[in-house]
Design a protein around this motif. Structure first.
Motif, PDB file in Angstrom:
ATOM      1  N   UNK A 265      35.767  46.150  29.735  1.00  0.00           N
ATOM      2  CA  UNK A 265      35.639  46.727  31.063  1.00  0.00           C
ATOM      3  C   UNK A 265      34.816  45.787  31.935  1.00  0.00           C
ATOM      4  N   UNK A 266      35.336  45.489  33.123  1.00  0.00           N
ATOM      5  CA  UNK A 266      34.621  44.662  34.083  1.00  0.00           C
ATOM      6  C   UNK A 266      34.777  45.331  35.442  1.00  0.00           C
ATOM      7  N   UNK A 267      33.782  46.134  35.815  1.00  0.00           N
ATOM      8  CA  UNK A 267      33.845  46.955  37.027  1.00  0.00           C
ATOM      9  C   UNK A 267      35.092  47.833  36.981  1.00  0.00           C
ATOM     10  N   UNK A 268      36.074  47.578  37.862  1.00  0.00           N
ATOM     11  CA  UNK A 268      37.269  48.429  37.905  1.00  0.00           C
ATOM     12  C   UNK A 268      38.416  47.869  37.071  1.00  0.00           C
ATOM     13  N   UNK A 269      38.212  46.721  36.408  1.00  0.00           N
ATOM     14  CA  UNK A 269      39.282  46.106  35.610  1.00  0.00           C
ATOM     15  C   UNK A 269      39.132  46.469  34.143  1.00  0.00           C
TER      16      UNK A 269
ATOM     17  N   UNK B  45      49.986  39.018  35.952  1.00  0.00           N
ATOM     18  CA  UNK B  45      49.787  37.852  36.836  1.00  0.00           C
ATOM     19  C   UNK B  45      49.246  38.287  38.200  1.00  0.00           C
ATOM     20  N   UNK B  46      48.289  39.195  38.185  1.00  0.00           N
ATOM     21  CA  UNK B  46      47.639  39.729  39.390  1.00  0.00           C
ATOM     22  C   UNK B  46      48.582  40.470  40.330  1.00  0.00           C
ATOM     23  N   UNK B  47      49.763  40.861  39.867  1.00  0.00           N
ATOM     24  CA  UNK B  47      50.680  41.678  40.663  1.00  0.00           C
ATOM     25  C   UNK B  47      50.772  43.062  40.036  1.00  0.00           C
ATOM     26  N   UNK B  48      50.861  44.066  40.877  1.00  0.00           N
ATOM     27  CA  UNK B  48      51.002  45.435  40.385  1.00  0.00           C
ATOM     28  C   UNK B  48      52.416  45.604  39.853  1.00  0.00           C
ATOM     29  N   UNK B  49      52.538  46.033  38.591  1.00  0.00           N
ATOM     30  CA  UNK B  49      53.875  46.287  38.055  1.00  0.00           C
ATOM     31  C   UNK B  49      54.111  47.776  37.799  1.00  0.00           C
ATOM     32  N   UNK B  50      53.036  48.556  37.666  1.00  0.00           N
ATOM     33  CA  UNK B  50      53.172  50.004  37.533  1.00  0.00           C
ATOM     34  C   UNK B  50      51.975  50.659  38.197  1.00  0.00           C
TER      35      UNK B  50
ATOM     36  N   UNK C 202      46.648  44.625  31.164  1.00  0.00           N
ATOM     37  CA  UNK C 202      45.633  44.575  32.205  1.00  0.00           C
ATOM     38  C   UNK C 202      45.812  45.777  33.119  1.00  0.00           C
ATOM     39  N   UNK C 203      44.719  46.466  33.393  1.00  0.00           N
ATOM     40  CA  UNK C 203      44.742  47.615  34.289  1.00  0.00           C
ATOM     41  C   UNK C 203      43.609  47.481  35.307  1.00  0.00           C
ATOM     42  N   UNK C 204      43.799  48.094  36.473  1.00  0.00           N
ATOM     43  CA  UNK C 204      42.742  48.220  37.470  1.00  0.00           C
ATOM     44  C   UNK C 204      42.661  49.694  37.845  1.00  0.00           C
TER      45      UNK C 204
END
Length: 159
Positions: A41-45, A77-82, A62-64
């Motif tokens: 966990x790193x803040x919101x990531x 790759x820093x793009x939202x997929x779901x 990877x989730x945010x």
């Protein structure tokens, strides 16, 4: 974490002890099971390292997490997929609006269908109700044809 579908079915990631069940995409009918190797966990990531229970293949998810909206974004790759909903707050959420058709950004036909069948109706409805609490008003020219933009402008000017 659950994803609302247009038809109201749900895709989900489910965590139980050290097992992660992936019931998304092709695995919606027969969920994939992963052994959770670690969570960071790193803040919101959130970074979840897993190993497929049967093939032993290792993967990283990877989730945010957006704590204000109780929404979880799966990233690649820093793009939202779901875009998923934190299922612990599912009952308290009365309405959710997902940025339009982002999961289809690589398929032009899917994007067109999504915009035509779902987003036009939702955007018009949000404008009538003046409800932009979940997602700001869309850039009309970016997503829709000129005729629909004129229709939205007329609604907006009549308020």
């Amino acid at each position: 974490m659950k994803k609302l579908y247009f038809e109201s079915d749900m895709e989900s990631f489910h965590f139980k002890e050290n097992i992660m069940f992936d019931k998304t995409g092709m695995a919606i009918m027969e969920p994939l099971e992963y052994i959770v190797l670690s969570k960071e966990f790193d803040n919101d990531k959130i970074l979840v390292k897993v190993q497929n229970k049967w093939t032993k293949k290792k993967l990283t998810f990877y989730f945010r997490y957006d704590s204000k909206k109780n929404i979880v974004y799966q990233l690649e790759n820093d793009k939202i997929i779901k875009v998923l909903i934190d299922s612990l707050s599912l009952k308290s959420i009365k309405n959710i609006y997902v940025p339009p058709c982002e999961e289809f950004e690589t398929d032009e036909y899917e994007i067109k269908d999504c915009l035509e069948e779902y987003v036009k109706y939702e955007e018009k409805n949000r404008l009538i109700k003046n409800d932009f609490s979940w997602y700001p008003r869309l850039d009309c020219n970016k997503y829709f044809d000129k005729e629909f933009c004129k229709e939205l402008d007329a609604i907006s000017n009549n308020k």
